[in-house]
Design a protein around this motif. Structure first.
Motif, PDB file in Angstrom:
ATOM      1  N   TYR A 132       3.938 -76.717  60.825  1.00 36.41           N
ATOM      2  CA  TYR A 132       4.990 -76.980  59.840  1.00 36.41           C
ATOM      3  C   TYR A 132       6.252 -76.175  60.112  1.00 36.41           C
ATOM      4  O   TYR A 132       6.264 -74.959  59.928  1.00 36.41           O
ATOM      5  N   LEU A 133       7.273 -76.883  60.537  1.00 35.16           N
ATOM      6  CA  LEU A 133       8.564 -76.227  60.739  1.00 35.16           C
ATOM      7  C   LEU A 133       9.061 -75.704  59.386  1.00 35.16           C
ATOM      8  O   LEU A 133       8.933 -76.406  58.373  1.00 35.16           O
ATOM      9  N   THR A 135      12.061 -75.483  58.199  1.00 35.62           N
ATOM     10  CA  THR A 135      13.000 -76.478  57.661  1.00 35.62           C
ATOM     11  C   THR A 135      13.176 -77.560  58.716  1.00 35.62           C
ATOM     12  O   THR A 135      12.783 -77.376  59.872  1.00 35.62           O
ATOM     13  N   ASN A 136      13.826 -78.643  58.325  1.00 30.93           N
ATOM     14  CA  ASN A 136      14.043 -79.760  59.265  1.00 30.93           C
ATOM     15  C   ASN A 136      15.378 -79.660  60.004  1.00 30.93           C
ATOM     16  O   ASN A 136      15.882 -80.644  60.509  1.00 30.93           O
ATOM     17  N   TRP A 137      15.979 -78.480  60.023  1.00 29.51           N
ATOM     18  CA  TRP A 137      17.313 -78.359  60.618  1.00 29.51           C
ATOM     19  C   TRP A 137      17.302 -78.653  62.113  1.00 29.51           C
ATOM     20  O   TRP A 137      16.336 -78.377  62.817  1.00 29.51           O
ATOM     21  N   GLU A 138      18.474 -79.157  62.562  1.00 32.04           N
ATOM     22  CA  GLU A 138      18.614 -79.492  63.983  1.00 32.04           C
ATOM     23  C   GLU A 138      19.484 -78.489  64.720  1.00 32.04           C
ATOM     24  O   GLU A 138      20.552 -78.123  64.227  1.00 32.04           O
ATOM     25  N   PRO A 144      14.667 -78.945  67.164  1.00 33.75           N
ATOM     26  CA  PRO A 144      14.618 -78.121  65.942  1.00 33.75           C
ATOM     27  C   PRO A 144      15.248 -76.742  66.117  1.00 33.75           C
ATOM     28  O   PRO A 144      15.355 -76.244  67.243  1.00 33.75           O
ATOM     29  N   TRP A 146      13.913 -74.048  65.068  1.00 36.05           N
ATOM     30  CA  TRP A 146      12.862 -73.044  64.936  1.00 36.05           C
ATOM     31  C   TRP A 146      11.952 -73.050  66.152  1.00 36.05           C
ATOM     32  O   TRP A 146      11.657 -74.105  66.707  1.00 36.05           O
ATOM     33  N   ASN A 209      14.897 -77.768  53.292  1.00 33.48           N
ATOM     34  CA  ASN A 209      15.167 -78.941  54.122  1.00 33.48           C
ATOM     35  C   ASN A 209      16.513 -79.541  53.765  1.00 33.48           C
ATOM     36  O   ASN A 209      16.950 -79.469  52.626  1.00 33.48           O
ATOM     37  N   ASP A 210      17.170 -80.125  54.768  1.00 36.86           N
ATOM     38  CA  ASP A 210      18.429 -80.810  54.515  1.00 36.86           C
ATOM     39  C   ASP A 210      18.170 -82.314  54.548  1.00 36.86           C
ATOM     40  O   ASP A 210      17.821 -82.870  55.586  1.00 36.86           O
ATOM     41  N   ASP A 214      22.131 -82.076  59.185  1.00 36.83           N
ATOM     42  CA  ASP A 214      21.345 -81.306  60.156  1.00 36.83           C
ATOM     43  C   ASP A 214      21.101 -79.859  59.712  1.00 36.83           C
ATOM     44  O   ASP A 214      20.596 -79.056  60.483  1.00 36.83           O
ATOM     45  N   GLY A 215      21.510 -79.533  58.499  1.00 39.26           N
ATOM     46  CA  GLY A 215      21.262 -78.183  57.969  1.00 39.26           C
ATOM     47  C   GLY A 215      22.500 -77.323  57.920  1.00 39.26           C
ATOM     48  O   GLY A 215      22.527 -76.287  57.255  1.00 39.26           O
TER      49      GLY A 215
END
Ligand code: TEU
Ligand code: CA
Length: 548
Positions: A132-133, A135-138, A144, A146, A209-210, A214-215
């Protein structure tokens, strides 16, 4: 405070500027060899992109030791000599401080990896499960933000490459480390600093999460960024130092705060909004012809917004991350010289401190690489794969890279029509752009009408006419989509700048301009084509008039 309004700053990408020892990679001694050229051009400061010890995954923006020089670029003695020789020529040096992240090879990160709590707190680690990341940021370079470290059971944040770990500015120890790095360089005689993506240093309290993007909205101009900057500037005593912050996806309001002298943060800011006007739906990797209307609107908003609120812009077209402007907004085939000069005037006569990126003053063009093996940049190589993955053909992906790759600006500086463009005795680390036989320093020094001579003139003009540095700017009403016209004015001088941003001629109604009160100051055609109440602006023509 040092006056930076009447200065011109020249950016050097050391790896591609001049190779002194024949290993195909530019270096510090190469810069020393070319100081007389920079003096001839007339620039006041040189900003050099990072040459510190680094694994070079992102060409030095992944710093492993902020106080030592990567041997590929030279030694500390070379730098001392460079500082001294530049100083003799009235040129100050500016260093590039990459303080949002360090290389994962940096001692701090290495100690964090060993599990040392003190250094884990230097970075942004989150406990978690490998599936599990957080957050989903790019990441800005794709994929990712992370990376998981199995033996720690933690993820770490990297807004850029996975080998560039974001620092934890909330930790006072990190801030002290960074201040001491600034003091170290200041004591060596460094006169300025450029701060890499400095508006990304303050991360949100809660990581979520965004669902919209992309965060970036969570960490851009983040909650404590202004406090952090004020503290850094005060404690590292940056008062007499020129500072410029690179601001990613920022806002005018924030840039006013970053650069208004009353706030005691930075001298000036780079923003990139005007360089996204050919991104389709804001997407860098989707091609679209430039939207000239938005370009002008963005300039107007930023120029007036900063002027009315005491802010100061760094004005520029090119840097080591951008394709070459003459290939992008100009016409490097049919109107190469005209369009390069027009673009130069446009930027240099705006209100702000102009930056020239190496080779821009020659009208250097994009590299026109046609094979993936010619590319070097981590971002280009990542996105090539991403584009193929998204279903683009190889040809399409290469066409996009040819327009957008950061390598367009990273090919060797074109010094002469000799071997490897006079850059190196041996094969350079990245290919020389094919047109070096005609576009190079030697030939442009010979030619009175060259782009180089034109830049030299613009720099000189800033020294002669205070209105360029301190005058107010006012935009003329839009009559023609391709006409970008403005007035600069102070108590004693006034300039009228008329730019045709297109390859088509246009006719300007001059009945309201009182042209008889002006005299010709500068332009890129030999004469002016004016008739009663009308002025013809030829393809990419620029005319600068001065009030009598
Ligand atoms: O650039 C920051 C930045 O926002 C750009 O790299 C941009 O994200 C990129 O071009 C994607 O389109 C600075 C440096 O100028 C750049 O060279 C570094 O790679 C980056 O920071 C990371 O340090
Ligand atoms: Ca070298």
């Amino acid at each position: 405070m040092t006056n930076f309004h009447n200065k011109v700053i020249y950016q050097i990408y050391p790896k591609s500027f001049m190779d002194s020892n024949g290993d195909g990679i530019g270096d510090l001694r190469g810069i020393i060899e070319k100081l007389d050229y920079l003096k001839y051009l007339g620039v006041d400061y040189i900003w050099m992109t990072p040459f510190f010890v680094s694994p070079q995954n992102d060409n030095g923006y992944d710093v492993a030791d902020y106080r030592s020089i990567d041997p590929v670029f030279g030694t500390m003695e070379d730098l001392d000599e460079l500082i001294e020789e530049a100083d003799k020529r009235g040129i100050g040096l500016m260093l590039d401080m990459v303080f949002n992240h360090t290389s994962t090879q940096h001692e701090w990160f290495q100690r964090a990896l060993k599990g040392e709590k003190e250094y884990i707190d230097y970075y942004i680690f989150k406990d978690g499960d490998p599936q599990y990341l957080p957050t989903n940021w790019e990441s800005k370079f794709g994929g990712p933000t992370w990376e998981y470290v199995p033996h720690l059971g933690k993820w770490y944040l990297h807004l850029f490459d996975s080998t560039q770990a974001d620092l934890n500015w909330e930790n006072p120890k990190v801030r002290e480390e960074l201040k001491s790095i600034l003091r170290f360089w200041k004591e060596k005689g460094i006169k300025g600093f450029r701060f890499d993506v400095i508006n990304l240093i303050s991360k949100p309290k809660v990581f979520e999460n965004d669902m919209e993007g992309d965060g970036r909205r969570f960490y851009t101009d983040g909650p404590l960024v202004h406090e952090f900057l004020k503290e850094l500037m005060e404690d590292a005593e940056m008062k007499d130092i020129v500072t410029v912050g690179e601001m990613s996806s920022t806002s005018i309001d924030n840039c006013i705060r970053y650069s208004n002298p009353a706030e005691k943060e930075l001298s000036m800011c780079f923003n990139f909004h005007h360089l996204k006007i050919d991104y389709k739906n804001g997407e860098k990797w989707e091609l679209m012809p430039p939207d000239i209307h938005s370009l002008k609107e963005l300039f107007k908003q930023w120029q007036l917004g900063m002027q009315d609120n005491g802010g100061w812009n760094a004005v520029f077209w090119c840097n080591h991350d951008q394709p070459r402007i003459v290939s992008r907004l100009g016409d490097d085939k049919n109107y190469w010289k005209e369009s390069a000069k027009l673009l130069a005037t446009t930027i240099h006569l705006l209100r702000g401190t102009p930056y020239i990126y190496q080779g821009e003053e020659l009208g250097m063009t994009n590299s026109y690489f046609s094979d993936i093996s010619q590319y070097r940049d981590v971002e280009s190589l990542n996105y090539y794969e991403i584009l193929l993955h998204k279903g683009k053909s190889k040809e399409e992906a290469l066409q996009i890279l040819a327009a957008r790759s950061r390598d367009n600006s990273r090919t060797p500086m074109q010094w002469s029509d000799g071997k490897h463009a006079g850059f190196s005795e041996s094969q350079p680390w990245i290919g020389v752009t094919g047109n070096y036989k005609s576009i190079n320093v030697e030939s442009e020094i010979e030619d009175e009408d060259s782009i180089l001579k034109y830049y030299k003139k613009l720099i000189q003009l800033r020294k002669e006419k205070s209105v360029i540095a301190d005058g107010r700017i006012e935009f003329l009403p839009e009559e023609e989509i391709n006409l970008f016209a403005y007035r600069r004015q102070n108590e004693t001088e006034e300039l009228l700048v008329l730019n045709n941003l297109s390859g088509e001629s246009l006719t300007l109604d001059t009945s309201k301009l009182e042209l008889s009160h002006y005299k010709y100051l500068l332009g890129n055609y030999e004469d002016i084509k004016s008739q009663e109440k009308q002025l013809l602006l030829r393809p990419f023509e620029t005319i600068v008039l001065e009030r009598k």
